[in-house]
Design an enzyme around this catalytic site. Structure first.
Site, PDB file in Angstrom:
ATOM      1  N   GLU A 183      61.394  79.228  44.334  1.00  0.00           N
ATOM      2  CA  GLU A 183      61.135  78.398  44.811  1.00  0.00           C
ATOM      3  C   GLU A 183      60.667  77.392  43.613  1.00  0.00           C
ATOM      4  O   GLU A 183      60.236  76.937  42.946  1.00  0.00           O
ATOM      5  CB  GLU A 183      59.613  79.042  45.525  1.00  0.00           C
ATOM      6  CG  GLU A 183      58.579  77.623  46.060  1.00  0.00           C
ATOM      7  CD  GLU A 183      57.169  78.548  47.271  1.00  0.00           C
ATOM      8  OE1 GLU A 183      57.416  79.609  47.287  1.00  0.00           O
ATOM      9  OE2 GLU A 183      56.520  77.727  46.631  1.00  0.00           O
ATOM     10  N   GLU A 188      52.458  69.770  44.286  1.00  0.00           N
ATOM     11  CA  GLU A 188      51.210  69.932  45.657  1.00  0.00           C
ATOM     12  C   GLU A 188      49.899  69.192  44.505  1.00  0.00           C
ATOM     13  O   GLU A 188      49.617  69.196  43.875  1.00  0.00           O
ATOM     14  CB  GLU A 188      51.179  71.485  45.303  1.00  0.00           C
ATOM     15  CG  GLU A 188      52.177  72.364  46.097  1.00  0.00           C
ATOM     16  CD  GLU A 188      51.854  73.557  45.367  1.00  0.00           C
ATOM     17  OE1 GLU A 188      51.228  74.846  46.274  1.00  0.00           O
ATOM     18  OE2 GLU A 188      52.246  74.364  44.406  1.00  0.00           O
TER      19      GLU A 188
END
Length: 480
Positions: A183, A188
């Site tokens: 991933e 974020e």
């Protein structure tokens, strides 16, 4: 393709005839042992590459060294479904998040040249808070392998809001379910800490991760648009914010428990796709509270641009791990006798940390380290002293020892953790009771996990029912 050769890359899109997969970590696909045994790194053969498509010439968004592969400037009045899929998910699907992801125009829409993912709070039939939000992906529409992804976005502010720009593999089952599949988290931001953005990769079994962060000295990521980028190459990834390089990774692995690693650079040698979402709540940000303003809970995206170089060198090898060497007397802890009065706010040797309402300070003086707690905080690591980069080698036995006392009888918690391997414990969380007199504490353990050059010794003083001062000296970690 022949080993050592460079492959000529497409300027169009690598198209793969795969059925729609779920996002990694929430997928339902089963991985058979036979399939995993037969895996070879074959995603890089000519069979997966197409002839060049339309060449982009004189494009105002062109950048040196790359060709524009695809883009979305969100200039229309609705989401371009030739590029994007709506991903629909029920609450609690992953990470204990609260939102339902919908295809509603209230949650996903285009406004004034910007994509908007909006979180909405309502009340359900039982009178409980209910949240909806938006998540979109390019899976099986704009999949690609290697390149530069640049996204201009503005994060929302508010406790429990969690926007993300990230990438997952088209075929999650190729190396196995998350985290084996890999991933790439390009951005974020936690809504309660909007001056900080994170870039992370996840991989391996056991779960490993490498995370970098960029902290603004002025303003926040909710004040304006910022550009978040990753340059993904066969043997390295580089993360940028507004052109500032803040995180580089080049060492990762993929493996099934008990088996050898798959050939490097697995799992990041397969096609990935882009995802954009705004989560509500979850394990990391925590849930919304009375301060969260859902009128402004909007994750805005100005553009998504994906580029590729005309060629990539595929002949990459995994870097050799650089293991920290012990001092002359065999101690893997540097400055364990506190002979040097060092800066405890940096990452060199000792590092003092505060989190989740912990308050306090630490100081080295007279050959000892003193930790003064003003507020114990909400978790054990709210007041914390650590030293990282301890080499932990599978099969080796280690001894931890230190001298300590407190201004009043109290407990602390020690461990050896794995910050880049999912925070597992090489030496488990162990409660140590301190008295008001110096005592020597001694513990032994055997390293049973995969080799890790980045073990971390922790002294945790938070959430122990005491703010008594703690004194340490003669800290050692040595191989037996």
């Amino acid at each position: 393709m022949e080993s050592g050769k460079k492959c000529r890359w497409i300027l169009g899109i690598i198209t793969i005839g795969l059925s729609i997969m779920t996002g990694c970590g929430g997928g339902k696909l089963e991985q058979t042992e036979e399939k995993m045994e037969d895996i070879e790194v074959e995603t890089l053969t000519n069979d997966t590459m197409k002839e060049p498509q339309n060449t982009v010439e004189d494009n105002p968004w062109q950048i040196e060294g790359y060709e524009l592969l695809w883009q979305d400037e969100f200039e229309g009045n609705m989401l371009d479904t030739s590029i994007w899929n709506y991903e629909l998910r029920e609450p609690g699907w992953t990470n204990n998040e609260l939102q339902e992801y919908t295809a509603s125009e209230e949650n996903v829409f285009v406004r004034d040249g910007k994509l908007v993912l909006k979180a909405i709070k309502t009340i359900d039939e039982n009178g409980n808070d209910y949240y909806t939000s938006g998540k979109i992906t390019t899976q099986n529409k704009k999949d690609f392998m290697y390149g530069k992804v640049s996204v201009s976005a503005k994060a929302p502010e508010g406790q429990g809001l969690w926007p993300a720009i990230w990438m997952m593999p088209t075929d999650e089952s190729y190396y196995g379910q998350w985290p084996k599949c890999g991933e790439i988290d390009i951005m974020e931001v936690l809504g309660n800490e909007v001056n900080t953005a994170y870039g992370t990769i996840h991989y391996g079994e056991p779960h490993a991760e490498q995370q970098g962060k960029w902290v603004l000295t002025e303003g926040t990521f909710a004040d304006d648009f910022h550009e978040y980028s990753v340059e993904w190459e066969p043997g390295e990834m580089r993360f940028y914010i507004d052109g500032n390089l803040y995180h580089t990774v080049n060492d990762w692995f993929s493996a099934v428990a008990g088996e050898d690693d798959k050939p490097y650079p697995a799992p990041f040698n397969q096609t990935f796709f882009v995802q954009l979402n705004l989560a509500v709540g979850g394990n990391w940000p925590g849930n919304p509270d009375e301060t969260t303003n859902f009128e402004k809970a909007e994750f805005e995206v100005d553009y998504v641009r994906v580029y590729q170089k005309s060629e990539y060198d595929m002949n990459v090898t995994k870097p050799q791990q650089e293991l920290r060497q012990p001092t002359e007397d065999g101690n893997y802890i540097y400055n364990g006798d506190f002979a040097e009065s060092e800066d405890l706010s940096d990452d060199m040797n000792w590092h003092f940390l505060l989190a989740q309402n912990g308050e306090g300070s630490a100081e080295i003086k007279d050959g000892q380290l003193v930790i003064t707690s003003l507020q114990e905080g909400d978790v054990d690591y709210s007041v914390q002293l650590v030293q990282a980069k301890l080499p932990m080698i599978k099969g080796n036995k280690y001894r931890i020892s230190f001298d300590a006392y407190a201004s009043q009888d109290r407990d602390i918690v020690i461990c050896v953790s794995a910050p880049t391997a999912g925070w597992i414990r090489y030496f488990p969380d162990t409660t140590v009771t301190l008295s008001t007199e110096w005592q020597t504490y001694d513990f032994e353990f055997e390293m049973e996990e995969k080799d890790d050059p980045n073990g971390r010794l922790e002294f945790n003083l938070g959430h122990r029912g005491s703010t008594a001062d703690v004194y340490l000296k003669n800290v050692r970690v040595e191989q037996m």
